[in-house]
Design a protein around this motif. Structure first.
Motif, PDB file in Angstrom:
ATOM      1  N   PRO A 181       0.781   7.687 -12.251  1.00  0.00           N
ATOM      2  CA  PRO A 181       1.550   6.204 -12.729  1.00  0.00           C
ATOM      3  C   PRO A 181       1.139   4.991 -11.561  1.00  0.00           C
ATOM      4  N   TRP A 182       0.668   5.046 -10.468  1.00  0.00           N
ATOM      5  CA  TRP A 182      -0.208   4.711  -9.918  1.00  0.00           C
ATOM      6  C   TRP A 182      -1.807   4.415 -10.070  1.00  0.00           C
ATOM      7  N   LEU A 183      -2.408   5.077 -10.915  1.00  0.00           N
ATOM      8  CA  LEU A 183      -3.353   5.318 -11.147  1.00  0.00           C
ATOM      9  C   LEU A 183      -3.522   3.899 -12.363  1.00  0.00           C
ATOM     10  N   CYS A 199      -2.410   1.003  -8.142  1.00  0.00           N
ATOM     11  CA  CYS A 199      -1.895   1.266  -6.738  1.00  0.00           C
ATOM     12  C   CYS A 199      -2.304   2.422  -5.594  1.00  0.00           C
ATOM     13  N   LEU A 200      -3.817   3.434  -6.652  1.00  0.00           N
ATOM     14  CA  LEU A 200      -4.195   4.419  -5.882  1.00  0.00           C
ATOM     15  C   LEU A 200      -5.809   3.858  -7.399  1.00  0.00           C
ATOM     16  N   SER A 201      -7.615   3.724  -6.770  1.00  0.00           N
ATOM     17  CA  SER A 201      -8.057   3.996  -6.926  1.00  0.00           C
ATOM     18  C   SER A 201      -8.233   5.573  -7.629  1.00  0.00           C
ATOM     19  N   ALA A 202      -9.242   5.962  -8.223  1.00  0.00           N
ATOM     20  CA  ALA A 202     -10.026   6.708  -8.769  1.00  0.00           C
ATOM     21  C   ALA A 202     -10.989   7.257  -7.214  1.00  0.00           C
ATOM     22  N   ARG A 203     -11.695   6.267  -6.656  1.00  0.00           N
ATOM     23  CA  ARG A 203     -12.703   6.965  -5.388  1.00  0.00           C
ATOM     24  C   ARG A 203     -11.061   7.536  -4.380  1.00  0.00           C
ATOM     25  N   GLN A 204      -9.939   7.199  -4.235  1.00  0.00           N
ATOM     26  CA  GLN A 204      -9.471   7.397  -3.473  1.00  0.00           C
ATOM     27  C   GLN A 204      -8.735   9.065  -3.677  1.00  0.00           C
ATOM     28  N   VAL A 205      -8.355   9.237  -4.612  1.00  0.00           N
ATOM     29  CA  VAL A 205      -8.005  10.119  -5.410  1.00  0.00           C
ATOM     30  C   VAL A 205      -9.429  11.298  -5.287  1.00  0.00           C
ATOM     31  N   GLY A 212       1.927   5.724  -3.592  1.00  0.00           N
ATOM     32  CA  GLY A 212       0.774   6.233  -4.395  1.00  0.00           C
ATOM     33  C   GLY A 212       0.346   7.189  -3.129  1.00  0.00           C
ATOM     34  N   ARG A 213      -0.175   7.041  -1.735  1.00  0.00           N
ATOM     35  CA  ARG A 213      -0.474   7.716  -1.107  1.00  0.00           C
ATOM     36  C   ARG A 213       0.301   8.773  -1.291  1.00  0.00           C
ATOM     37  N   SER A 214       1.263   8.725  -1.095  1.00  0.00           N
ATOM     38  CA  SER A 214       2.263   9.380  -0.362  1.00  0.00           C
ATOM     39  C   SER A 214       2.062  10.645  -1.778  1.00  0.00           C
ATOM     40  N   ARG A 215       2.257  10.248  -2.740  1.00  0.00           N
ATOM     41  CA  ARG A 215       2.405  11.251  -4.215  1.00  0.00           C
ATOM     42  C   ARG A 215       1.005  12.124  -3.536  1.00  0.00           C
TER      43      ARG A 215
END
Length: 470
Positions: free
Chosen positions: A251-253, A257-263, A216-219
């Motif tokens: 997909p990661w959200l 695997c990802l959070s909205a705050r990270q995005v 997820g971080r890679s994307r």
């Protein structure tokens, strides 16, 4: 010796996950994921399981990746299959947990499972809940949950006037050890669902995704820093083919695997270096749409799903599911969904509108099919958006799309329909690919239902994708 049990659901990450942050760490830690066995059973009406092979495969990849991260920090993961509340209760009781931690999910079934767990936990076992994965905690919402606006625009205006999103928290460096007597690990996917174990994304897909926090971080890094595609998202988000016309974070959200705050933090960091523009702002708007649907689902409860028992699938619904309606734009999209588990925002809008407003289908059947088929299924966004298209609940207007107009505007050469439908690829580029029955009636029959025409002014633009830029 104090022991905390973390019950993981749609929050399969360590960074920005409040479940893993302690004021006073316990002496031992168990991390548990329970795959609800009811998800593997056929749904009445459509006769397919709630979780299809694409999403189950992605989920298992995410769990494997999470276990690796936990092991690096001195912990581990246990995966069970069964009734979640029963499994967590049994583990907490048997191993003497003093606390169980879980995220508040938007889904009604997940809420009921949490309530059942709370009722079953013995004295001396506390239940700690968080609002992880979102932009806002409930206490920081722009309005109290019980007065949540009936439409997105009012929510967005209030959120933007009093914008206060906390920074995403880093992952813990170390974690308390696993209790010696507790089981760990999880079953092989092949023993859970052989179809999911064998599932592979169709080679025609522009982007093949794998589960896990690092993926997820890679994307996220690719879309913002490597491709720079975020700079033109507003202009490209209605695309149909390609890798970077949308963010594809969904997909990661969806699995956490990802959070909205990270995005959010990553977009703000990109804006600080490159300058904010309409496109980067619109990615944030998509996050707000996702946020709104989450809180709306929390407010709606079981009413989000309409009557829970689905009718039996009829022939038009089956044709829609299988991409056999005779309308190339719809059939191409449903073929893409079937073999990749993903659809663009524009395609989701049109297939939903065609089922509900042209075929006269039950919106709940469409939402249930998406729940089965989508790789990035998210309960709040999926069911909320289907209600939105159908004009049920919060917005009674309904949103119908002129499918032929949409096809000819967003796929003018017919490249998308030709990509997914080999017979259409034999026709010359242009409108003929969207109306093959008019140029070759001996080879192509008219669609089951001819879309009704609407003026261009009627082309609403709801966000039907399950997550930002899906």
């Amino acid at each position: 010796m104090s022991l905390t049990l973390i019950w993981l659901r749609h929050d399969l990450r360590l960074a920005d996950n409040p479940l893993f942050h302690f004021e006073t760490p316990p002496e031992q830690l168990m991390c548990v994921y329970v795959l609800d066995s009811s998800w593997l059973l056929p749904l009445s009406g459509i006769n397919v399981p709630r979780i299809g092979p694409a999403r189950l495969r992605f989920l298992w990849e995410s769990l494997i990746a999470l276990r690796g991260e936990l092991l690096k920090r001195g912990s581990d993961l246990l995966v069970r299959i069964g009734d979640p509340a029963s499994e967590v209760t049994e583990l907490a009781t048997h191993h003497g947990a003093s606390q169980v931690r879980v995220r508040r999910d938007a889904g009604w079934d997940e809420t009921q499972a949490t309530t059942a767990l709370q009722e079953r936990l013995g004295e001396g076992v506390s239940l700690w809940q968080s609002d992880g994965g979102l932009l806002f905690d409930e206490a920081c919402l722009p309005m109290p949950l019980d007065t949540l606006s009936s439409g997105f625009s009012a929510f967005r205006r209030k959120a933007e006037r009093q914008w206060a999103v906390s920074d995403a928290a880093p992952a813990p460096v170390t974690l308390p050890p696993w209790p010696d007597a507790a089981p760990r690990g999880f079953p092989a996917l092949l023993t859970v669902c052989s179809r999911a174990a064998r599932w592979t994304c169709d080679s025609r897909a522009a982007l093949r995704v794998a589960g896990g926090e690092a993926e997820g971080r890679s994307r996220l890094d690719h879309y913002l820093w490597q491709s720079g595609a975020v700079s033109c998202y507003k202009q490209t988000r209605n695309g149909l083919l390609g890798t970077d016309f949308s963010t594809r974070f969904s997909p990661w959200l969806a699995q956490g695997c990802l959070s909205a705050r990270q995005v959010h933090d990553a977009v703000r960091a990109w804006e600080a270096e490159h300058g904010a523009n309409e496109s980067s702002y619109w990615v944030i708007v998509e996050l707000l749409w996702r946020e709104y649907f989450h809180w709306a689902a929390r407010q709606e409860g079981v009413a989000l799903f309409g009557a829970r028992r689905l009718p039996q699938a009829d022939a038009p619904f089956r044709a829609w599911c299988e991409g056999r309606t005779g309308l190339p734009f719809i059939d191409a999209a449903m073929q893409e969904l079937a073999v990749t588990g993903w659809l663009s925002n524009r395609a989701r809008q049109n297939v939903a509108s065609y089922l509900v407003h042209e075929l006269g289908g039950d919106w709940r059947m469409g939402a249930a099919w998406f729940e089965h088929a989508l790789l990035d299924y998210d309960v709040a966004s999926n069911w909320g958006n289907w209600r939105y298209v159908a004009g049920i609940g919060r917005d009674p207007r309904g949103h119908r799309f002129d499918v032929l107009w949409q096809a000819e505007r967003y796929d003018p050469e017919g490249a998308y329909v030709a990509h997914w439908l080999p017979d259409i690829a034999k026709l010359p580029p242009g409108k003929s690919r969207h109306r093959p029955w008019s140029v070759s009636p001996e080879r192509f029959s008219p669609p089951l239902v001819m879309p009704r025409r609407e003026s261009e002014a009627c082309q609403a633009n709801p966000i039907l994708a399950d997550d930002p830029g899906a």
